[in-house]
Scaffold this active site. Structure first.
Site, PDB file in Angstrom:
ATOM      1  N   GLY A  12       0.821  -1.221   0.000  1.00 43.23           N
ATOM      2  CA  GLY A  12       0.000   0.000   0.000  1.00 43.23           C
ATOM      3  C   GLY A  12       0.845   1.256   0.000  1.00 43.23           C
ATOM      4  N   ALA A  13       1.787   1.317  -0.954  1.00 45.26           N
ATOM      5  CA  ALA A  13       2.722   2.457  -0.973  1.00 45.26           C
ATOM      6  C   ALA A  13       2.373   3.470  -2.063  1.00 45.26           C
ATOM      7  CB  ALA A  13       4.151   1.941  -1.141  1.00 45.26           C
ATOM      8  N   ASN A  90       1.605  -2.403   5.465  1.00 43.25           N
ATOM      9  CA  ASN A  90       0.898  -1.125   5.672  1.00 43.25           C
ATOM     10  C   ASN A  90      -0.491  -1.098   5.039  1.00 43.25           C
ATOM     11  OD1 ASN A  90       0.703   1.996   5.861  1.00 43.25           O
ATOM     12  ND2 ASN A  90       0.555   1.563   3.670  1.00 43.25           N
ATOM     13  N   SER A 140      -3.345   0.387  14.785  1.00 45.06           N
ATOM     14  CA  SER A 140      -4.039   1.683  14.875  1.00 45.06           C
ATOM     15  C   SER A 140      -4.459   1.930  16.310  1.00 45.06           C
ATOM     16  CB  SER A 140      -5.292   1.641  13.998  1.00 45.06           C
ATOM     17  OG  SER A 140      -6.172   2.691  14.338  1.00 45.06           O
ATOM     18  N   TYR A 153     -12.775  -2.765  11.512  1.00 46.65           N
ATOM     19  CA  TYR A 153     -11.416  -2.196  11.428  1.00 46.65           C
ATOM     20  C   TYR A 153     -10.644  -2.428  12.733  1.00 46.65           C
ATOM     21  CZ  TYR A 153      -7.884   1.483  10.662  1.00 46.65           C
ATOM     22  OH  TYR A 153      -6.712   2.189  10.507  1.00 46.65           O
ATOM     23  N   THR A 156      -9.417  -5.914  13.151  1.00 45.66           N
ATOM     24  CA  THR A 156      -8.213  -6.251  12.367  1.00 45.66           C
ATOM     25  C   THR A 156      -6.970  -5.657  13.008  1.00 45.66           C
ATOM     26  OG1 THR A 156      -8.348  -4.306  10.878  1.00 45.66           O
ATOM     27  CG2 THR A 156      -9.469  -6.320  10.172  1.00 45.66           C
ATOM     28  N   LYS A 157      -7.103  -4.430  13.515  1.00 45.34           N
ATOM     29  CA  LYS A 157      -5.912  -3.750  14.030  1.00 45.34           C
ATOM     30  C   LYS A 157      -5.486  -4.347  15.379  1.00 45.34           C
ATOM     31  CE  LYS A 157      -5.390  -1.105  10.481  1.00 45.34           C
ATOM     32  NZ  LYS A 157      -4.215  -1.268   9.618  1.00 45.34           N
TER      33      LYS A 157
HETATM   34  P1  NAP Z   1      -4.761   5.520   2.423  1.00 49.69           P
HETATM   35  O1  NAP Z   1      -4.255   6.899   2.179  1.00 49.69           O
HETATM   36  O2  NAP Z   1      -6.191   5.210   2.133  1.00 49.69           O
HETATM   37  O3  NAP Z   1      -3.811   4.484   1.644  1.00 49.69           O
HETATM   38  C1  NAP Z   1      -4.071   3.108   1.713  1.00 49.69           C
HETATM   39  C2  NAP Z   1      -3.039   2.346   0.920  1.00 49.69           C
HETATM   40  O4  NAP Z   1      -3.334   0.959   1.058  1.00 49.69           O
HETATM   41  C3  NAP Z   1      -3.075   2.663  -0.561  1.00 49.69           C
HETATM   42  O5  NAP Z   1      -1.761   2.713  -1.063  1.00 49.69           O
HETATM   43  C4  NAP Z   1      -3.828   1.488  -1.155  1.00 49.69           C
HETATM   44  O6  NAP Z   1      -3.417   1.147  -2.479  1.00 49.69           O
HETATM   45  C5  NAP Z   1      -3.398   0.379  -0.232  1.00 49.69           C
HETATM   46  N1  NAP Z   1      -4.336  -0.726  -0.293  1.00 49.69           N
HETATM   47  C6  NAP Z   1      -5.652  -0.740   0.028  1.00 49.69           C
HETATM   48  N2  NAP Z   1      -6.171  -1.945  -0.206  1.00 49.69           N
HETATM   49  C7  NAP Z   1      -5.157  -2.727  -0.685  1.00 49.69           C
HETATM   50  C8  NAP Z   1      -5.061  -4.061  -1.102  1.00 49.69           C
HETATM   51  N3  NAP Z   1      -6.123  -4.862  -1.097  1.00 49.69           N
HETATM   52  N4  NAP Z   1      -3.866  -4.525  -1.530  1.00 49.69           N
HETATM   53  C9  NAP Z   1      -2.773  -3.720  -1.553  1.00 49.69           C
HETATM   54  N5  NAP Z   1      -2.806  -2.428  -1.174  1.00 49.69           N
HETATM   55  C10 NAP Z   1      -3.988  -1.950  -0.745  1.00 49.69           C
HETATM   56  O7  NAP Z   1      -4.552   5.104   3.948  1.00 49.69           O
HETATM   57  P2  NAP Z   1      -3.488   5.596   5.040  1.00 49.69           P
HETATM   58  O8  NAP Z   1      -4.176   6.560   5.912  1.00 49.69           O
HETATM   59  O9  NAP Z   1      -2.209   5.943   4.395  1.00 49.69           O
HETATM   60  O10 NAP Z   1      -3.345   4.235   5.878  1.00 49.69           O
HETATM   61  C11 NAP Z   1      -2.246   3.370   5.734  1.00 49.69           C
HETATM   62  C12 NAP Z   1      -2.273   2.368   6.865  1.00 49.69           C
HETATM   63  O11 NAP Z   1      -2.207   3.062   8.102  1.00 49.69           O
HETATM   64  C13 NAP Z   1      -3.552   1.532   6.924  1.00 49.69           C
HETATM   65  O12 NAP Z   1      -3.242   0.223   7.347  1.00 49.69           O
HETATM   66  C14 NAP Z   1      -4.369   2.248   7.975  1.00 49.69           C
HETATM   67  O13 NAP Z   1      -5.302   1.380   8.577  1.00 49.69           O
HETATM   68  C15 NAP Z   1      -3.284   2.678   8.938  1.00 49.69           C
HETATM   69  N6  NAP Z   1      -3.650   3.769   9.813  1.00 49.69           N
HETATM   70  C16 NAP Z   1      -3.959   4.992   9.324  1.00 49.69           C
HETATM   71  C17 NAP Z   1      -4.286   6.016  10.195  1.00 49.69           C
HETATM   72  C18 NAP Z   1      -4.616   7.398   9.735  1.00 49.69           C
HETATM   73  O14 NAP Z   1      -4.987   8.235  10.581  1.00 49.69           O
HETATM   74  N7  NAP Z   1      -4.504   7.721   8.466  1.00 49.69           N
HETATM   75  C19 NAP Z   1      -4.325   5.767  11.578  1.00 49.69           C
HETATM   76  C20 NAP Z   1      -4.017   4.495  12.042  1.00 49.69           C
HETATM   77  C21 NAP Z   1      -3.662   3.509  11.148  1.00 49.69           C
HETATM   78  P3  NAP Z   1      -4.289   1.542  -3.815  1.00 49.69           P
HETATM   79  O15 NAP Z   1      -4.698   2.962  -3.597  1.00 49.69           O
HETATM   80  O16 NAP Z   1      -3.292   1.337  -4.895  1.00 49.69           O
HETATM   81  O17 NAP Z   1      -5.433   0.611  -3.872  1.00 49.69           O
END
Ligand code: NAP
Length: 245
Positions: A12-13, A90, A140, A153, A156-157
């Site tokens: 997910g980069a 990620n 998370s 969610y 999972t976390k």
């Molecule tokens: P984001 O901006 O929505 O980005 C999510 C990334 O995950 C994208 O690169 C997406 O790829 C990829 N992804 C989604 N489904 C996928 C799949 N089936 N296979 C491979 N890649 C997949 O989210 P983010 O906020 O950066 O979150 C990243 C991680 O941090 C997640 O695990 C999230 O739960 C965790 N997190 C985030 C926060 C927050 O406040 N933002 C807080 C706690 C934890 P595509 O776009 O190419 O599909």
């Protein structure tokens, strides 16, 4: 350049936190495998930024929830590099809904990507991981405190924390460390979807008075990926500005 000659896979980069992790690991010298699922242009942008600073990036598409796609990604990685030193699990999604109204699909999809996805990728990565490798899982704050509308969610976390502790026990003899990070409220596309009023409430719960940045998370990941953390395993680092939900 503490990660010179290391091969890192970041799932997910293509955007958000994963993109920043990929760029930061590359700045520290790692060759970075940029995984994405649907956003090919985003993955290309991540790779371009890495290459602009003379880093090495290799893009591989795979839906982490699909075992065959994960196996195929690792065949490509095996051919190109023959090993993976650092794995950052990620990739993650949200499909928020109160439990009473949650559909089977919303439950299954979030479990499939966030939890089964980490299992699928880690199992394959371990086949290519040498002694002293690193696995870092993205948990998370929702795992610690729960969050309204996020039973899927949060499950999972929280599951990823148990996964992290258990795997750490299994692979310690190979000097592989397994840790998790648990970010709070980090500014990305995922959190940009939160309505204005809820954002204000969330901000009021953060003692440090600001939302986190992807860089705040990436810096902790670099530490966990480096030699400097070699005696830390099975742990979860909270990165949340002191937030309590
Ligand atoms: P984001 O901006 O929505 O980005 C999510 C990334 O995950 C994208 O690169 C997406 O790829 C990829 N992804 C989604 N489904 C996928 C799949 N089936 N296979 C491979 N890649 C997949 O989210 P983010 O906020 O950066 O979150 C990243 C991680 O941090 C997640 O695990 C999230 O739960 C965790 N997190 C985030 C926060 C927050 O406040 N933002 C807080 C706690 C934890 P595509 O776009 O190419 O599909």
């Amino acid at each position: 350049m503490e990660l010179k000659d290391k091969i890192a896979l970041v799932t997910g980069a293509s955007k958000g936190i994963g993109k920043e992790i990929a760029i930061t690991l590359a700045k520290r010298g790692a060759a970075v495998i940029v995984n994405y699922n649907s956003d090919a242009k985003g993955a290309e942008r991540t790779a371009e930024e890495i290459r602009k600073s003379n880093g090495e990036a290799f893009i591989v598409k795979a839906n982490v929830a699909e075992r065959e796609e994960v196996a195929s990604m690792f065949r490509e990685i095996g051919k190109k590099y023959g090993r993976v030193d650092i794995l950052v699990n990620n990739a993650g999604i949200t499909q928020d809904r109160t439990l009473a109204k949650m559909s089977d699909e919303e439950w299954d999809k979030v479990i499939g990507v966030n939890l089964t996805g980490a299992f699928n990728v880690a199992r394959e990565a371990l086949k290519l991981m040498p002694e002293g490798g690193r696995i870092i899982n993205m948990s998370s704050i929702a795992a610690m405190t729960g969050n309204f509308g996020q039973t899927n969610y949060a499950a999972t976390k929280a599951g990823l924390i148990g996964f992290t502790k258990s795997l750490a026990k299994e692979v310690g003899k190979r000097r592989i460390t397994v840790n998790a990070v648990a970010p709070g409220f980090i500014k990305t596309e995922m959190t940009d979807r939160i309505p204005f009023l809820k954002r204000k409430i969330l901000l009021s719960l953060i003692p440090l008075g600001r939302e986190g940045t992807a860089t705040d998370v990436a810096d902790a990941i670099v530490f966990l990926a480096s030699e400097k953390s070699s005696y830390i395993t099975g742990e979860t680092i909270n990165i949340n500005g002191g937030m309590s939900l």
